[in-house]
Design a protein around this motif. Structure first.
Motif, PDB file in Angstrom:
ATOM      1  N   ALA A 141      -3.230 -18.973  -8.938  1.00  0.00           N
ATOM      2  CA  ALA A 141      -2.565 -17.828  -8.313  1.00  0.00           C
ATOM      3  C   ALA A 141      -2.841 -16.602  -9.178  1.00  0.00           C
ATOM      4  CB  ALA A 141      -1.072 -18.078  -8.190  1.00  0.00           C
ATOM      5  N   VAL A 142      -2.374 -15.442  -8.719  1.00  0.00           N
ATOM      6  CA  VAL A 142      -2.586 -14.223  -9.488  1.00  0.00           C
ATOM      7  C   VAL A 142      -1.339 -13.355  -9.431  1.00  0.00           C
ATOM      8  CG1 VAL A 142      -3.588 -12.894  -7.569  1.00  0.00           C
ATOM      9  CG2 VAL A 142      -4.200 -12.306  -9.929  1.00  0.00           C
ATOM     10  N   VAL A 143      -1.058 -12.678 -10.535  1.00  0.00           N
ATOM     11  CA  VAL A 143      -0.025 -11.661 -10.608  1.00  0.00           C
ATOM     12  C   VAL A 143      -0.715 -10.330 -10.899  1.00  0.00           C
ATOM     13  CG1 VAL A 143       1.997 -10.803 -11.872  1.00  0.00           C
ATOM     14  CG2 VAL A 143       1.739 -13.261 -11.441  1.00  0.00           C
ATOM     15  N   GLY A 144      -0.435  -9.330 -10.081  1.00  0.00           N
ATOM     16  CA  GLY A 144      -0.960  -7.989 -10.324  1.00  0.00           C
ATOM     17  C   GLY A 144       0.186  -7.054 -10.642  1.00  0.00           C
ATOM     18  N   PHE A 145       0.197  -6.524 -11.862  1.00  0.00           N
ATOM     19  CA  PHE A 145       1.274  -5.625 -12.273  1.00  0.00           C
ATOM     20  C   PHE A 145       0.799  -4.186 -12.251  1.00  0.00           C
ATOM     21  CE2 PHE A 145       3.399  -3.273 -15.796  1.00  0.00           C
ATOM     22  CZ  PHE A 145       4.647  -3.153 -15.190  1.00  0.00           C
ATOM     23  N   SER A 146       1.568  -3.311 -11.607  1.00  0.00           N
ATOM     24  CA  SER A 146       1.313  -1.873 -11.592  1.00  0.00           C
ATOM     25  C   SER A 146      -0.125  -1.598 -11.139  1.00  0.00           C
ATOM     26  CB  SER A 146       1.600  -1.299 -12.984  1.00  0.00           C
ATOM     27  OG  SER A 146       1.550   0.099 -12.997  1.00  0.00           O
ATOM     28  N   GLN A 147      -0.949  -0.961 -11.967  1.00  0.00           N
ATOM     29  CA  GLN A 147      -2.316  -0.637 -11.565  1.00  0.00           C
ATOM     30  C   GLN A 147      -3.193  -1.881 -11.442  1.00  0.00           C
ATOM     31  OE1 GLN A 147      -5.591   1.811 -13.742  1.00  0.00           O
ATOM     32  NE2 GLN A 147      -4.221   3.343 -12.837  1.00  0.00           N
ATOM     33  N   GLY A 148      -2.694  -3.020 -11.877  1.00  0.00           N
ATOM     34  CA  GLY A 148      -3.423  -4.268 -11.668  1.00  0.00           C
ATOM     35  C   GLY A 148      -3.354  -4.764 -10.242  1.00  0.00           C
ATOM     36  N   ALA A 149      -2.511  -4.149  -9.401  1.00  0.00           N
ATOM     37  CA  ALA A 149      -2.315  -4.629  -8.033  1.00  0.00           C
ATOM     38  C   ALA A 149      -3.589  -4.653  -7.203  1.00  0.00           C
ATOM     39  CB  ALA A 149      -1.234  -3.801  -7.350  1.00  0.00           C
ATOM     40  N   GLY A 199       3.642  -2.772  -7.846  1.00  0.00           N
ATOM     41  CA  GLY A 199       2.225  -2.540  -7.666  1.00  0.00           C
ATOM     42  C   GLY A 199       1.846  -1.166  -7.162  1.00  0.00           C
ATOM     43  N   SER A 200       0.695  -0.690  -7.647  1.00  0.00           N
ATOM     44  CA  SER A 200       0.095   0.512  -7.084  1.00  0.00           C
ATOM     45  C   SER A 200      -0.383   0.200  -5.679  1.00  0.00           C
ATOM     46  CB  SER A 200      -1.086   0.970  -7.941  1.00  0.00           C
ATOM     47  OG  SER A 200      -0.651   1.408  -9.203  1.00  0.00           O
ATOM     48  N   ASP A 201      -0.051   1.052  -4.744  1.00  0.00           N
ATOM     49  CA  ASP A 201      -0.446   0.893  -3.355  1.00  0.00           C
ATOM     50  C   ASP A 201      -1.800   1.585  -3.138  1.00  0.00           C
ATOM     51  OD1 ASP A 201      -0.253   0.395  -0.549  1.00  0.00           O
ATOM     52  OD2 ASP A 201       1.926   0.585  -0.693  1.00  0.00           O
ATOM     53  N   GLU A 202      -2.316   1.510  -1.905  1.00  0.00           N
ATOM     54  CA  GLU A 202      -3.543   2.230  -1.583  1.00  0.00           C
ATOM     55  C   GLU A 202      -3.188   3.690  -1.329  1.00  0.00           C
ATOM     56  OE1 GLU A 202      -7.537   1.777   1.190  1.00  0.00           O
ATOM     57  OE2 GLU A 202      -5.594   1.172   1.997  1.00  0.00           O
ATOM     58  N   LEU A 203      -3.038   4.423  -2.416  1.00  0.00           N
ATOM     59  CA  LEU A 203      -2.547   5.799  -2.338  1.00  0.00           C
ATOM     60  C   LEU A 203      -3.513   6.726  -1.623  1.00  0.00           C
ATOM     61  CD1 LEU A 203      -1.118   5.968  -5.968  1.00  0.00           C
ATOM     62  CD2 LEU A 203       0.173   5.662  -3.845  1.00  0.00           C
ATOM     63  N   ALA A 204      -4.784   6.322  -1.539  1.00  0.00           N
ATOM     64  CA  ALA A 204      -5.778   7.138  -0.840  1.00  0.00           C
ATOM     65  C   ALA A 204      -5.820   6.838   0.649  1.00  0.00           C
ATOM     66  CB  ALA A 204      -7.167   6.900  -1.441  1.00  0.00           C
ATOM     67  N   GLY A 205      -5.056   5.860   1.091  1.00  0.00           N
ATOM     68  CA  GLY A 205      -5.059   5.495   2.495  1.00  0.00           C
ATOM     69  C   GLY A 205      -4.312   6.488   3.361  1.00  0.00           C
ATOM     70  N   PRO A 206      -4.549   6.452   4.658  1.00  0.00           N
ATOM     71  CA  PRO A 206      -3.906   7.413   5.567  1.00  0.00           C
ATOM     72  C   PRO A 206      -2.397   7.263   5.650  1.00  0.00           C
ATOM     73  CG  PRO A 206      -5.097   5.711   6.794  1.00  0.00           C
ATOM     74  CD  PRO A 206      -5.487   5.555   5.355  1.00  0.00           C
ATOM     75  N   ARG A 207      -1.856   6.126   5.218  1.00  0.00           N
ATOM     76  CA  ARG A 207      -0.408   5.930   5.258  1.00  0.00           C
ATOM     77  C   ARG A 207       0.324   6.916   4.357  1.00  0.00           C
ATOM     78  NH1 ARG A 207       0.728   1.112   2.731  1.00  0.00           N
ATOM     79  NH2 ARG A 207      -1.399   0.906   1.965  1.00  0.00           N
ATOM     80  N   PHE A 208      -0.371   7.404   3.316  1.00  0.00           N
ATOM     81  CA  PHE A 208       0.305   8.199   2.302  1.00  0.00           C
ATOM     82  C   PHE A 208      -0.276   9.609   2.177  1.00  0.00           C
ATOM     83  CE2 PHE A 208       0.908   3.788   0.449  1.00  0.00           C
ATOM     84  CZ  PHE A 208       2.224   3.677   0.884  1.00  0.00           C
ATOM     85  N   THR A 209      -0.711  10.156   3.257  1.00  0.00           N
ATOM     86  CA  THR A 209      -1.315  11.494   3.209  1.00  0.00           C
ATOM     87  C   THR A 209      -0.383  12.523   2.569  1.00  0.00           C
ATOM     88  OG1 THR A 209      -2.612  11.010   5.178  1.00  0.00           O
ATOM     89  CG2 THR A 209      -2.344  13.332   4.580  1.00  0.00           C
ATOM     90  N   ASP A 210       0.896  12.438   2.867  1.00  0.00           N
ATOM     91  CA  ASP A 210       1.849  13.429   2.353  1.00  0.00           C
ATOM     92  C   ASP A 210       2.843  12.850   1.356  1.00  0.00           C
ATOM     93  OD1 ASP A 210       0.820  15.453   4.077  1.00  0.00           O
ATOM     94  OD2 ASP A 210       1.946  14.544   5.738  1.00  0.00           O
ATOM     95  N   ALA A 211       2.780  11.527   1.109  1.00  0.00           N
ATOM     96  CA  ALA A 211       3.838  10.884   0.335  1.00  0.00           C
ATOM     97  C   ALA A 211       3.705  10.964  -1.186  1.00  0.00           C
ATOM     98  CB  ALA A 211       3.970   9.413   0.763  1.00  0.00           C
ATOM     99  N   PRO A 212       2.512  10.812  -1.768  1.00  0.00           N
ATOM    100  CA  PRO A 212       2.461  10.738  -3.220  1.00  0.00           C
ATOM    101  C   PRO A 212       2.936  12.005  -3.930  1.00  0.00           C
ATOM    102  CG  PRO A 212       0.437   9.885  -2.260  1.00  0.00           C
ATOM    103  CD  PRO A 212       1.199  10.553  -1.166  1.00  0.00           C
TER     104      PRO A 212
END
Length: 293
Positions: free
Chosen positions: A100-108, A128-141
């Motif tokens: 299995a794998v654990v991804g912490f913060s930027q390891g996500a 975890g860091s999300d896909e901040l460049a994705g269209p879901r977060f255009t205005d959120a970060p």
């Protein structure tokens, strides 16, 4: 309070087919069930978690330095796909079976890339860091994070130079402290955890800043895999009080809807440091997936 931070039980390096070396650290029994750890930003294999819990649960926790960080050889221009290929060879070479794998913060994103490739049997994404460049977060970060995302989208090479100029153990530690809530600052003030954290950050820049810069470019860019195609179980763990601007703006809510196998946990009394404050819950979820196979 004991946050489960221990010096590694074993350290080593594994040679890849192209001659590069991946450095790793281990905790727990050598014949235990392997759980890989993708560490957070600007840290290395030295910073583990779990303490005696991994030993008691029969877990062989294996943390790997990404190329150019710590003692892993640099790989200019590396990608999430090349990282996946490296780890697939690493798993075979070290006979880790079906980890299995654990991804912490930027390891996500590095952990999710392994899950998307079917290289692991389950994944736990912690703060975890999300896909901040994705269209879901255009205005959120956060505006600072938005600027980093836009810089990578516009000119990744120039963005890498900028990240490299900023990168240092002291600068990143100060940023963590400045953007953390009181819960996290209290955890990170623990002398044992702080010492291991700072040691890992010092190691991360031992080869310079290029490894950190490349990691950040990959984390702030679009993911080269489709989360909707992940078929292994994924647990998303977030603390309600997490204030890090580089984690998920919605605590994994939209990500959990994208990954068909995802279960989202938002802990009301936790923050970004939950890898060390709620370790038992994270490990139990992985063990449950193993036992259900």
């Amino acid at each position: 309070m004991d946050h489960g931070v221990r010096d590694p039980a074993r350290l080593g390096q594994t040679r890849l087919p192209d001659g590069r070396r991946l450095a790793w650290a281990e905790w727990g029994p050598q014949d235990g069930w392997a759980v890989l750890l993708c560490p957070g930003a600007a840290t290395t294999r030295w910073l583990g978690f779990g303490g005696s819990l991994v030993e008691d649960a029969g877990i062989r926790l294996v943390s790997v330095d990404r190329p150019g960080l710590g003692a892993s050889d640099a790989y200019p221009g590396r990608t999430l796909a090349s990282w996946t290929a490296d780890i697939q060879h690493f798993i075979r070479s070290r006979e880790l079976g079906d980890p299995a794998v654990v991804g912490f913060s930027q390891g996500a994103p590095f952990a999710l890339a392994l899950a998307a490739a079917g290289a692991v049997s389950a994944a736990a994404i912690v703060s975890g860091s999300d896909e901040l460049a994705g269209p879901r977060f255009t205005d959120a970060p956060h505006p600072h994070v938005r600027a980093m995302v836009d810089a990578v989208a516009s000119d990744p090479d120039s963005a890498a130079v900028s990240f490299a100029d900023f990168g240092s153990a002291d600068a990143l530690w100060d940023l963590i402290m400045a953007t953390s809530c009181e819960i996290d600052r209290t955890v990170y003030a623990d002398p044992v955890l702080r010492s291991a954290f700072r040691h890992a950050m010092g190691e991360a820049f031992a080869q310079g800043t290029d490894g950190y810069a490349r990691d950040t470019v990959l984390a702030m860019g679009r993911w080269p895999f489709d989360p909707a195609r992940i078929t292994v179980p994924v647990d998303l763990w977030y603390g309600r009080h997490d204030t890090s601007p580089s984690h998920s703006p919605d605590h994994g809510a939209s990500l959990s809807r994208l990954i068909p196998t995802a279960r989202r946990h938002v802990l009301p009394d936790a923050a970004g440091s939950l890898l060390w404050t709620h370790t038992d819950a994270v490990l139990r979820s992985l063990l449950a997936h193993r036992d259900a196979r």
